[in-house]
Design a protein around this motif. Sequence first.
Motif, PDB file in Angstrom:
ATOM      1  N   SER A   1      -0.864   4.546  -4.475  1.00 38.03           N
ATOM      2  CA  SER A   1      -2.306   4.360  -4.488  1.00 38.03           C
ATOM      3  C   SER A   1      -2.780   3.325  -5.552  1.00 38.03           C
ATOM      4  O   SER A   1      -4.016   3.076  -5.365  1.00 38.03           O
ATOM      5  N   SER A   2      -1.996   2.671  -6.082  1.00 32.95           N
ATOM      6  CA  SER A   2      -2.363   1.545  -6.703  1.00 32.95           C
ATOM      7  C   SER A   2      -1.859   0.276  -6.250  1.00 32.95           C
ATOM      8  O   SER A   2      -0.702  -0.147  -6.355  1.00 32.95           O
ATOM      9  N   ILE A   3      -2.887  -0.239  -5.336  1.00 35.50           N
ATOM     10  CA  ILE A   3      -2.646  -1.370  -4.304  1.00 35.50           C
ATOM     11  C   ILE A   3      -2.568  -2.459  -5.060  1.00 35.50           C
ATOM     12  O   ILE A   3      -3.243  -2.772  -6.056  1.00 35.50           O
TER      13      ILE A   3
ATOM     14  N   TYR B   1       0.796  -1.237   0.056  1.00 36.15           N
ATOM     15  CA  TYR B   1       0.032  -0.096  -0.086  1.00 36.15           C
ATOM     16  C   TYR B   1       0.842   1.238   0.090  1.00 36.15           C
ATOM     17  O   TYR B   1       0.453   2.659   0.548  1.00 36.15           O
TER      18      TYR B   1
END
Lengths: 124, 108
Positions: free
Chosen positions: B95-97, B92
Amino acid sequence: EVQLVESGGGLVQPGRSLRLSCAASGFTFDDYAMHWVRQAPGKGLEWVSGISWNSGSIGYADSVKGRFTISRDNAKNSLYLQMNSLRAEDTALYYCAKMETSDFWSDKGWFDPWGQGTLVTVSS
Amino acid sequence: EIVLTQSPGTLSLSPGERATLSCRASQSVSSSYLAWYQQKPGQAPRLLIYGASSRATGIPDRFSGSGSGTDFTLTISRLEPEDFAVYYCQQYGSSSITFGQGTRLEIK
C-alpha cells in the motif's frame, strides 16, 4: 478520450496552504481510485496520496502524512489535494493519475493515464 | 517500504541497438506487481508495462518486461529515435507505492 486536468498550483510561502484540483472526463470517475504523484524539479517520481472510488480507503506517503488531505467529489468528477503547512521540499509538479482499480491500492495498482501536472512552488 | 533501485543511471546507446534496463527491489514484490513508465521532457509519464510483463494499450512490441521477486527488466529490442527518454519502474505490491529513481536513456 480519458482526460485529467490539474489546477490550483502556484507560488506559496512556507507554512501556508494550497488546494489542488483535478478535473476528470472521458471515463466513469466513480469506478476508479485516483492518486496524486509529484516530481520535484529535475528529480524522479514520488507517490503522494491515493483514494478509493468511494473515499472509503485512503493512503498517504510518510512525507505528507498529517499535512495533506486527499478527497474527491464523484458528482463533480473531481479529485482534490488540500496541502497545509507547506515546506520548501514540497516544491514539485503535482500529477493526478487514474489507477486501474476501484480500491486505492490493489493488484491493478498502475497509473494510466496521468494529467499534465500543476506546479507548486514553496518559497518565501 | 519497498525501495526500488534502477540501473544504470544513464544508458548511452544508438538507434537500432538493444536496451536493457534493470529495476531491483529491496524485498520481494508481491505477484510481480511492477510497472514501467516512459517520460519525455515536458511530458507526463506514460505507462508501458504492468504486471511486470504485460504491455499497455498501444505500446509497440519492441518493449518487453520480465522478472519476478526482486529483479525486473525492461528491454527495448531495437531502439527508435523516439525511445530516448527517462524510464521509471513502480511497485504496487504494497500500500506504500514506490518508484525507482529512473534510468535516462540517451543517444550515443
